[in-house]
Design a protein around this motif. Sequence first.
Motif, mmCIF file in Angstrom:
data_model
loop_
_atom_site.group_PDB
_atom_site.id
_atom_site.type_symbol
_atom_site.label_atom_id
_atom_site.label_comp_id
_atom_site.label_asym_id
_atom_site.label_seq_id
_atom_site.Cartn_x
_atom_site.Cartn_y
_atom_site.Cartn_z
ATOM 1 N N PHE A 144 -0.819 4.697 -1.549
ATOM 2 C CA PHE A 144 -2.149 4.786 -0.944
ATOM 3 C C PHE A 144 -2.136 5.403 0.455
ATOM 4 C CE2 PHE A 144 -2.989 1.332 -4.033
ATOM 5 C CZ PHE A 144 -4.114 1.871 -4.656
ATOM 6 N N SER B 31 -10.132 -4.907 -0.947
ATOM 7 C CA SER B 31 -10.588 -4.105 -2.083
ATOM 8 C C SER B 31 -10.348 -4.912 -3.347
ATOM 9 C CB SER B 31 -9.832 -2.775 -2.153
ATOM 10 O OG SER B 31 -8.444 -2.990 -2.313
ATOM 11 N N ARG C 111 -12.262 -1.966 10.774
ATOM 12 C CA ARG C 111 -11.558 -2.394 9.568
ATOM 13 C C ARG C 111 -10.793 -3.673 9.876
ATOM 14 N NH1 ARG C 111 -8.869 1.977 8.474
ATOM 15 N NH2 ARG C 111 -9.976 2.753 6.641
ATOM 16 N N THR D 139 -3.378 8.526 7.073
ATOM 17 C CA THR D 139 -4.670 8.264 6.433
ATOM 18 C C THR D 139 -4.536 7.220 5.333
ATOM 19 O OG1 THR D 139 -4.339 10.146 4.936
ATOM 20 C CG2 THR D 139 -5.626 10.539 6.919
ATOM 21 N N TYR D 140 -5.592 6.441 5.176
ATOM 22 C CA TYR D 140 -5.710 5.437 4.108
ATOM 23 C C TYR D 140 -7.111 5.568 3.540
ATOM 24 C CZ TYR D 140 -6.477 0.860 1.939
ATOM 25 O OH TYR D 140 -6.794 -0.150 1.058
ATOM 26 N N GLN D 141 -7.212 5.743 2.224
ATOM 27 C CA GLN D 141 -8.498 5.984 1.561
ATOM 28 C C GLN D 141 -9.215 7.182 2.198
ATOM 29 O OE1 GLN D 141 -10.432 2.104 1.815
ATOM 30 N NE2 GLN D 141 -9.553 1.470 -0.142
ATOM 31 N N ASN D 142 -8.398 8.218 2.497
ATOM 32 C CA ASN D 142 -8.881 9.490 3.055
ATOM 33 C C ASN D 142 -9.517 9.355 4.439
ATOM 34 O OD1 ASN D 142 -8.100 11.055 0.794
ATOM 35 N ND2 ASN D 142 -9.897 10.313 -0.316
ATOM 36 N N LYS D 143 -9.218 8.256 5.138
ATOM 37 C CA LYS D 143 -9.709 8.069 6.500
ATOM 38 C C LYS D 143 -8.518 7.883 7.437
ATOM 39 C CE LYS D 143 -14.132 5.940 5.256
ATOM 40 N NZ LYS D 143 -14.993 4.723 5.383
ATOM 41 N N LEU E 150 0.833 -1.211 0.000
ATOM 42 C CA LEU E 150 0.000 0.000 0.000
ATOM 43 C C LEU E 150 0.863 1.255 0.000
ATOM 44 C CD1 LEU E 150 -2.767 -1.027 2.586
ATOM 45 C CD2 LEU E 150 -2.979 -0.937 0.102
ATOM 46 N N GLN F 91 -10.288 -4.486 -7.751
ATOM 47 C CA GLN F 91 -10.383 -3.586 -8.910
ATOM 48 C C GLN F 91 -11.524 -3.961 -9.862
ATOM 49 O OE1 GLN F 91 -7.059 -3.920 -11.674
ATOM 50 N NE2 GLN F 91 -6.517 -5.931 -10.849
#
Length: 234
Positions: A26, A77, A94, A49-53, A21, A79
């Motif tokens: 990311f 995740s 998570r 942050t990861y994925q804006n969190k 990641l 694709q």
Amino acid sequence: MRLQKFLAACGVASRRKSEELIKDGFIKVNNTVIKEMGHKIDPNKDIVTYQNKRVTISEKKIYILLNKPTGYVTTVSDQFNRDKVTDLVQINKRIHPIGRLDYNTSGLLLLTDDGELTYKLTHPKHKVEKVYIAKIKGTPSKDNINKFQKGLEIDNYKTQPAYFEILNSQSDMSTVKIIITEGRNRQVRKMCQAIGHPVISLQRIAVGKLNIGNLELGKWRFLTEKEINYLKKL
């Protein structure tokens, strides 16, 4: 603390996956993308942050056993927007899978937010046994079973010694029990293919002493304290 270790401690992914990641851009630290593998952070000051969190270390860890159906990918995740195993476990934390079961394989899968435990259980040196029941085409000869158990050359490496037992056999198909101590990509399928008996269906029924038991397909449960302590001592 090294960034990949922090991410694992937060339950974002295993340490190995956390490194991917970071490499792929990311992860942000204080709103700056970090791709440097040795980057260190202060968990008490830096904002990761990861994925804006924002991700933070949680003291109470989650340990789950899932009876994975076929048709689900063992990732957090995808694709191609396929169904994920995490879709089956609806909790407000998570979590990530410990190891993998491929898309067409069912059975026992562990999920957690404990990145350190994930790292230890998936490291080859610990040789944690994984038990599978497979339906394969045809009936293997004693010679092929012997080759399987001693180790096979696949994907430019030789597999570790394994266990192979025919449970029952029909004219064009056999049901077999297989035990391996590695967890390479599609390993059981590739090993069966290598001896000329492709897999028709595959189910994992145990990891170490943890058994799927009578847990229904697609259902999950929390591990008991006894089971958690057992995993940590492996």
